[in-house]
Design a protein around this motif. Structure first.
Motif, PDB file in Angstrom:
ATOM      1  N   ILE A 170     -42.654  97.512 -36.565  1.00 43.34           N
ATOM      2  CA  ILE A 170     -43.059  98.854 -37.011  1.00 43.34           C
ATOM      3  C   ILE A 170     -43.140  99.800 -35.822  1.00 43.34           C
ATOM      4  O   ILE A 170     -42.674 100.953 -35.883  1.00 43.34           O
ATOM      5  N   ASP A 171     -43.708  99.341 -34.727  1.00 46.83           N
ATOM      6  CA  ASP A 171     -43.821 100.175 -33.525  1.00 46.83           C
ATOM      7  C   ASP A 171     -42.439 100.569 -32.995  1.00 46.83           C
ATOM      8  O   ASP A 171     -42.212 101.722 -32.636  1.00 46.83           O
ATOM      9  N   TYR A 223     -39.527 100.708 -34.686  1.00 46.06           N
ATOM     10  CA  TYR A 223     -38.882 101.652 -35.603  1.00 46.06           C
ATOM     11  C   TYR A 223     -39.515 103.033 -35.498  1.00 46.06           C
ATOM     12  O   TYR A 223     -38.820 104.058 -35.610  1.00 46.06           O
ATOM     13  N   THR A 224     -40.817 103.078 -35.265  1.00 42.70           N
ATOM     14  CA  THR A 224     -41.493 104.371 -35.110  1.00 42.70           C
ATOM     15  C   THR A 224     -40.978 105.091 -33.871  1.00 42.70           C
ATOM     16  O   THR A 224     -40.737 106.304 -33.899  1.00 42.70           O
ATOM     17  N   ARG A 225     -40.793 104.346 -32.787  1.00 42.37           N
ATOM     18  CA  ARG A 225     -40.241 104.968 -31.569  1.00 42.37           C
ATOM     19  C   ARG A 225     -38.816 105.456 -31.811  1.00 42.37           C
ATOM     20  O   ARG A 225     -38.423 106.512 -31.307  1.00 42.37           O
ATOM     21  N   LEU A 236     -37.647 106.489 -34.646  1.00 43.17           N
ATOM     22  CA  LEU A 236     -37.725 107.667 -35.515  1.00 43.17           C
ATOM     23  C   LEU A 236     -38.226 108.899 -34.773  1.00 43.17           C
ATOM     24  O   LEU A 236     -37.987 110.022 -35.218  1.00 43.17           O
ATOM     25  N   GLU A 237     -38.906 108.708 -33.666  1.00 47.44           N
ATOM     26  CA  GLU A 237     -39.274 109.863 -32.840  1.00 47.44           C
ATOM     27  C   GLU A 237     -38.030 110.511 -32.247  1.00 47.44           C
ATOM     28  O   GLU A 237     -38.012 111.716 -31.999  1.00 47.44           O
ATOM     29  N   CYS A 294     -33.566 103.315 -40.052  1.00 54.11           N
ATOM     30  CA  CYS A 294     -34.861 103.012 -39.430  1.00 54.11           C
ATOM     31  C   CYS A 294     -36.006 103.205 -40.410  1.00 54.11           C
ATOM     32  O   CYS A 294     -36.965 102.422 -40.427  1.00 54.11           O
ATOM     33  N   LEU A 295     -35.917 104.234 -41.249  1.00 55.35           N
ATOM     34  CA  LEU A 295     -36.957 104.459 -42.244  1.00 55.35           C
ATOM     35  C   LEU A 295     -37.015 103.286 -43.230  1.00 55.35           C
ATOM     36  O   LEU A 295     -38.084 102.793 -43.575  1.00 55.35           O
ATOM     37  N   ARG A 336     -38.406 100.200 -41.459  1.00 50.40           N
ATOM     38  CA  ARG A 336     -39.863 100.276 -41.273  1.00 50.40           C
ATOM     39  C   ARG A 336     -40.578 100.053 -42.604  1.00 50.40           C
ATOM     40  O   ARG A 336     -41.655  99.451 -42.648  1.00 50.40           O
ATOM     41  N   ARG A 390     -43.400  97.298 -43.241  1.00 50.67           N
ATOM     42  CA  ARG A 390     -44.702  97.669 -43.787  1.00 50.67           C
ATOM     43  C   ARG A 390     -45.012  96.888 -45.074  1.00 50.67           C
ATOM     44  O   ARG A 390     -46.168  96.576 -45.347  1.00 50.67           O
ATOM     45  N   ASP A 397     -41.939 105.673 -46.552  1.00 44.12           N
ATOM     46  CA  ASP A 397     -40.758 105.493 -45.711  1.00 44.12           C
ATOM     47  C   ASP A 397     -39.493 105.352 -46.552  1.00 44.12           C
ATOM     48  O   ASP A 397     -38.450 105.948 -46.240  1.00 44.12           O
TER      49      ASP A 397
END
Length: 228
Positions: free
Chosen positions: A77-78, A80-82, A84-85, A93-94, A97, A101, A113
């Protein structure tokens, strides 16, 4: 003399109008070319920016996929969040993630997501299946049913989608008080529809092959006929 002067004036006026029309046409063509050049430059810049974002996102996405395969879902999750930034609308990626989740039991965030992924790419099949899974976990059976029916229409031969759809339909039928016999009848009807679709696809494929063979035979016959 006056008549000649008048004729010359008329002729000059006509020539001036022609020049004006020609000049206007030239300006219009030049403006159109400038607009096309601007659009080409903008498209090239956007393509370059997309390529740069993809190049930056890809290693982070790969990292997230590796975490996910190892069962390290929080780390996935971390990652994929990076990613998506860097690319907030990246449907892959959404969707990934959302899957992570779901693994950690956060169905509400997974639903958000997966829905965002589908807004970015309405044809993202994995995102639609994951949204259906999130909706099942949240008790939204009819929402899940809508997602799975849409997915099944796109992937009629996918066994996993068909199984998920059958399970959710049974759950919805049970919630509506439908009898087991009615549920079985509906399952049989759906199986028959799937078989019919598969048979139609196979018939279409066979027809295409026959047409291809016929064209090939006709072409060979034509070449043979023209030989001396």
């Amino acid at each position: 003399a006056e008549a000649a002067a008048a004729a010359a004036a008329v002729h000059a006026e006509r020539r001036a109008r022609v020049r004006e029309r020609v000049d206007a046409a030239v300006r219009e063509r030049e403006e159109a070319e400038r607009r096309r050049a601007h659009e080409r430059e903008r498209a090239a810049r956007e393509a370059e920016e997309r390529a740069e974002r993809e190049a930056a996102v890809e290693p982070v996405r790969v990292e997230g996929n590796a975490f996910f395969r190892r069962g390290e879902y929080a780390e996935a999750i971390d990652a994929y969040t990076r990613a998506l930034e860097l690319a907030p609308d990246d449907a892959g990626c959404l969707s990934n993630r959302a899957a992570a989740r779901l693994k950690v039991g956060d169905a509400e965030a997974a639903l958000e997501d997966a829905s965002a992924a589908l807004r970015s790419d309405p044809d993202h099949d994995k995102a639609r299946r994951r949204r259906a899974q999130a909706r099942v976990e949240l008790g939204d059976l009819r929402g899940a049913l809508g997602d799975l029916e849409a997915l099944h229409s796109r992937l009629p031969l996918n066994a996993k989608v068909a199984a998920d759809l059958a399970d959710v339909r049974r759950s919805v039928a049970h919630a509506d008080g439908e009898t087991l016999a009615e549920m079985d009848r509906h399952d049989e009807e759906r199986a028959a529809i799937a078989e019919s679709r598969e048979a139609a696809w196979e018939a279409k494929r066979e027809a295409g092959l026959r047409a291809h063979r016929q064209r090939a035979m006709s072409a060979r016959a034509s070449r043979t006929a023209v030989k001396p």
